[in-house]
Write a protein that holds these residues in place. Structure first.
Motif, PDB file in Angstrom:
ATOM      1  N   ASP A  93       0.834  -0.857  -0.023  1.00 49.09           N
ATOM      2  CA  ASP A  93       0.138   0.251  -0.060  1.00 49.09           C
ATOM      3  C   ASP A  93       1.437   1.102   0.149  1.00 49.09           C
ATOM      4  O   ASP A  93       1.892   1.148   0.511  1.00 49.09           O
ATOM      5  CB  ASP A  93      -0.846  -0.603   1.264  1.00 49.09           C
ATOM      6  N   PHE A  94       0.091   1.828  -0.081  1.00 49.63           N
ATOM      7  CA  PHE A  94       0.801   3.879  -0.361  1.00 49.63           C
ATOM      8  C   PHE A  94       0.903   4.042   1.054  1.00 49.63           C
ATOM      9  O   PHE A  94       0.231   3.549   2.303  1.00 49.63           O
ATOM     10  CB  PHE A  94       0.465   4.547  -1.008  1.00 49.63           C
ATOM     11  N   PRO A  95       1.759   4.904   1.748  1.00 54.89           N
ATOM     12  CA  PRO A  95       2.723   5.640   1.170  1.00 54.89           C
ATOM     13  C   PRO A  95       4.073   4.401   1.171  1.00 54.89           C
ATOM     14  O   PRO A  95       3.880   3.559   2.120  1.00 54.89           O
ATOM     15  CB  PRO A  95       3.334   6.823   1.170  1.00 54.89           C
ATOM     16  N   TYR A  96       5.018   4.588   0.465  1.00 54.06           N
ATOM     17  CA  TYR A  96       6.329   4.352   0.830  1.00 54.06           C
ATOM     18  C   TYR A  96       7.377   5.030   0.758  1.00 54.06           C
ATOM     19  O   TYR A  96       7.462   6.226  -0.678  1.00 54.06           O
ATOM     20  CB  TYR A  96       6.458   2.782  -0.168  1.00 54.06           C
ATOM     21  N   LEU A  97       8.898   4.893   0.455  1.00 54.09           N
ATOM     22  CA  LEU A  97      10.235   5.326   0.352  1.00 54.09           C
ATOM     23  C   LEU A  97      10.046   4.895  -0.626  1.00 54.09           C
ATOM     24  O   LEU A  97      10.693   3.150  -0.839  1.00 54.09           O
ATOM     25  CB  LEU A  97      10.777   5.731   1.185  1.00 54.09           C
ATOM     26  N   LEU A  98      10.947   6.056  -1.741  1.00 50.45           N
ATOM     27  CA  LEU A  98      11.058   4.620  -3.485  1.00 50.45           C
ATOM     28  C   LEU A  98      12.973   5.966  -3.861  1.00 50.45           C
ATOM     29  O   LEU A  98      12.925   6.676  -4.793  1.00 50.45           O
ATOM     30  CB  LEU A  98      10.611   5.473  -4.685  1.00 50.45           C
ATOM     31  N   LEU A  99      13.436   4.271  -3.953  1.00 53.09           N
ATOM     32  CA  LEU A  99      15.070   4.676  -4.257  1.00 53.09           C
ATOM     33  C   LEU A  99      15.086   4.518  -5.741  1.00 53.09           C
ATOM     34  O   LEU A  99      14.450   3.149  -5.837  1.00 53.09           O
ATOM     35  CB  LEU A  99      16.168   4.616  -3.878  1.00 53.09           C
TER      36      LEU A  99
ATOM     37  N   LEU B 210      15.464  10.262  -4.677  1.00 57.59           N
ATOM     38  CA  LEU B 210      14.574   9.251  -3.351  1.00 57.59           C
ATOM     39  C   LEU B 210      13.168  10.292  -3.629  1.00 57.59           C
ATOM     40  O   LEU B 210      13.021  11.469  -3.584  1.00 57.59           O
ATOM     41  CB  LEU B 210      14.948  10.122  -2.375  1.00 57.59           C
ATOM     42  N   LEU B 211      12.000   9.632  -3.546  1.00 61.79           N
ATOM     43  CA  LEU B 211      10.750  10.120  -3.843  1.00 61.79           C
ATOM     44  C   LEU B 211      10.036   9.818  -2.627  1.00 61.79           C
ATOM     45  O   LEU B 211       9.989   7.946  -2.193  1.00 61.79           O
ATOM     46  CB  LEU B 211      10.313  10.133  -4.841  1.00 61.79           C
ATOM     47  N   ALA B 212       8.744  10.224  -2.118  1.00 60.27           N
ATOM     48  CA  ALA B 212       7.920   9.413  -0.932  1.00 60.27           C
ATOM     49  C   ALA B 212       7.024   9.157  -2.398  1.00 60.27           C
ATOM     50  O   ALA B 212       6.220   9.849  -3.231  1.00 60.27           O
ATOM     51  CB  ALA B 212       7.157  10.785   0.190  1.00 60.27           C
ATOM     52  N   VAL B 213       6.516   8.196  -2.143  1.00 53.39           N
ATOM     53  CA  VAL B 213       5.351   7.736  -3.146  1.00 53.39           C
ATOM     54  C   VAL B 213       3.938   7.188  -2.345  1.00 53.39           C
ATOM     55  O   VAL B 213       3.827   6.857  -2.078  1.00 53.39           O
ATOM     56  CB  VAL B 213       5.582   6.274  -3.675  1.00 53.39           C
TER      57      VAL B 213
ATOM     58  N   ARG C 127       6.495  12.458  -4.287  1.00 55.87           N
ATOM     59  CA  ARG C 127       7.607  14.038  -3.672  1.00 55.87           C
ATOM     60  C   ARG C 127       8.266  13.552  -3.779  1.00 55.87           C
ATOM     61  O   ARG C 127       9.055  12.493  -3.616  1.00 55.87           O
ATOM     62  CB  ARG C 127       6.792  14.384  -2.143  1.00 55.87           C
ATOM     63  N   ARG C 128       8.644  14.284  -4.513  1.00 64.05           N
ATOM     64  CA  ARG C 128      10.856  14.751  -4.728  1.00 64.05           C
ATOM     65  C   ARG C 128      11.609  15.301  -3.458  1.00 64.05           C
ATOM     66  O   ARG C 128      11.283  15.731  -2.716  1.00 64.05           O
ATOM     67  CB  ARG C 128      11.509  14.846  -6.055  1.00 64.05           C
ATOM     68  N   LEU C 129      11.833  14.353  -2.938  1.00 65.79           N
ATOM     69  CA  LEU C 129      12.587  14.228  -1.519  1.00 65.79           C
ATOM     70  C   LEU C 129      14.446  14.485  -2.158  1.00 65.79           C
ATOM     71  O   LEU C 129      14.781  15.255  -1.256  1.00 65.79           O
ATOM     72  CB  LEU C 129      12.665  13.038  -0.590  1.00 65.79           C
ATOM     73  N   GLY C 130      14.628  14.084  -2.986  1.00 68.39           N
ATOM     74  CA  GLY C 130      16.321  14.146  -2.689  1.00 68.39           C
ATOM     75  C   GLY C 130      16.933  13.475  -4.975  1.00 68.39           C
ATOM     76  O   GLY C 130      16.125  12.538  -5.019  1.00 68.39           O
TER      77      GLY C 130
END
Ligand code: KG4
Ligand code: ZN
Length: 353
Positions: free
Chosen positions: A126-132, A141-144, A151-154
């Motif tokens: 399920d959402f959300p997850y952290l994506l590299l 790095l994104l928060a999906v 959301r782009r974190l870096g």
């Protein structure tokens, strides 16, 4: 629901048929490696022409393997960017032609969204997850947070990680594509023999940088007489040193990202790694350790779904179709297409997971 997916944004011609129940009925990837190898990298014009030569037959084979005809499909999807625009055009035009001729919904899929959602094709996540997301063209790095909500974190301030692997491999005299060759060479190497930099380590942000590491590899390689005169042990040691430096950087960045994700989303991960470089077993092990320390799960698609493929494009389309999202036949392919821009496109559909 059943969708035909097409992927032509780089140097793989791919077609796949996937169902909404997560069954991959066919997943064909035709690599152009041999056509680009003499040039040590992907030549856009050669790629586009090769996609054009092979895509129609590949689509026919994908349907045949799935045991279906066009009339069984509920939609046709193609990567519409970002990528090498000549190739993207070939895939998009083909998908649009099928959609028009068969009166099917057309979906223009962002290649990065394909990578970002591929884990949901194989795992019940399920959402959300952290994506590299680490591939030949990207390192972010994104928060999906939902379909279309990234959301782009870096991200990298210079080279993509796969690009760094490919360039380092070339400097060491290893075969193209560099990523798998570096991983293989590193297996027998001593990672401590060469002292290489770890750019961005400990920095108070979530960005990456690989150009300094690449330059350091260039200097070492030159001093060692590479790429011409390398003995396998020296090449292995340098490859292992490079991979260890990358591992340290990814571990540091992801540790920090998991902490930040926990603060903003109230849960520890999970951490998902996707993109071609996610096929690297050493890096997966390093990331698994970081996730475990943070009390988070590490999830990665199987290797065949990490590198470019059309099943992930079909899957992203199925996720979108499930929300009632489709695209017009005049959708223009986009060579550059940041994931954050998808939010506006999905907002009107109230695209909550
Ligand atoms: O996702 P992908 O297939 O294409 C892009 O969207 O860019 O990623 C290709 C990249 C190449 O740079 C390749 O060298 C790298 O992924 N790669 C690897 C490995 N397998 C592929 N890098 C490190 N280790 C691997 N095992
Ligand atoms: Zn890719």
């Amino acid at each position: 629901m059943i969708v035909l997916g097409i992927e032509t944004s780089c140097d793989e011609t791919a077609a796949a048929v996937v169902t909404g129940e997560r069954a991959i009925l066919s997943n064909l990837v035709l690599s152009q490696l041999d056509e680009h190898r003499p040039f040590g990298g992907v030549v856009p014009e050669i790629a586009a022409r090769s996609h054009l030569d092979h895509l129609d037959a590949l689509v026919a084979r994908a349907l045949k393997e799935a045991g279906l005809g066009f009339d069984a499909l509920d939609g046709v999807a193609a990567t519409a960017g970002p990528g090498l625009i000549g190739g993207v055009f070939v895939g998009v035009m083909t998908a649009k032609a099928i959609a028009l001729a068969r009166d099917l919904p057309f979906l223009a899929i962002n290649h990065l969204e394909g990578h970002a959602l591929s884990v949901r094709l194989t795992d019940d996540l399920d959402f959300p997850y952290l994506l590299l997301l680490i591939s030949g063209g990207h390192c972010q790095l994104l928060a999906v947070e939902g379909i279309g909500r990234y959301r782009r974190l870096g991200g990298t301030i210079d080279d993509a990680l796969g690009e760094a692997f490919d360039k380092a491999a070339k400097l060491m005299g290893l075969a193209y594509p560099g990523g798998p060759a570096v991983e293989r060479a590193a297996e027998a190497g001593d990672p401590a023999r060469f002292d290489l930099p770890r750019p961005m380590l400990g920095r108070d942000n979530l960005d990456f940088s690989f150009s300094g590491l690449k330059t350091a590899v260039r200097h070492k390689a030159r001093a060692l007489g590479l790429p011409e005169a390398g003995d396998p042990q020296t090449v292995g040691d340098l490859a292992a040193g490079f991979q260890a430096a990358v591992g340290d950087v990814l571990a540091d960045r992801c540790r920090r990202a998991l902490a930040r994700f926990g603060e903003s989303h109230g849960r520890a991960g999970p951490l998902v790694v996707a993109g071609g470089v996610a096929a690297n077993r050493y890096l997966r092990t390093r990331l698994a350790a970081v996730a475990e320390q943070a009390g988070a799960l590490l999830l990665a698609p199987p290797q065949a779904l990490c590198t470019d493929n059309a099943a992930m494009i079909a899957w992203a389309a199925l996720e979108r179709l499930g929300l009632g999202l489709t695209d017009p036949l005049d959708f223009a392919p986009r060579p550059r297409w940041p994931l954050e821009e998808l939010a506006a496109q999905t907002a009107h559909a109230g695209a909550m997971p």
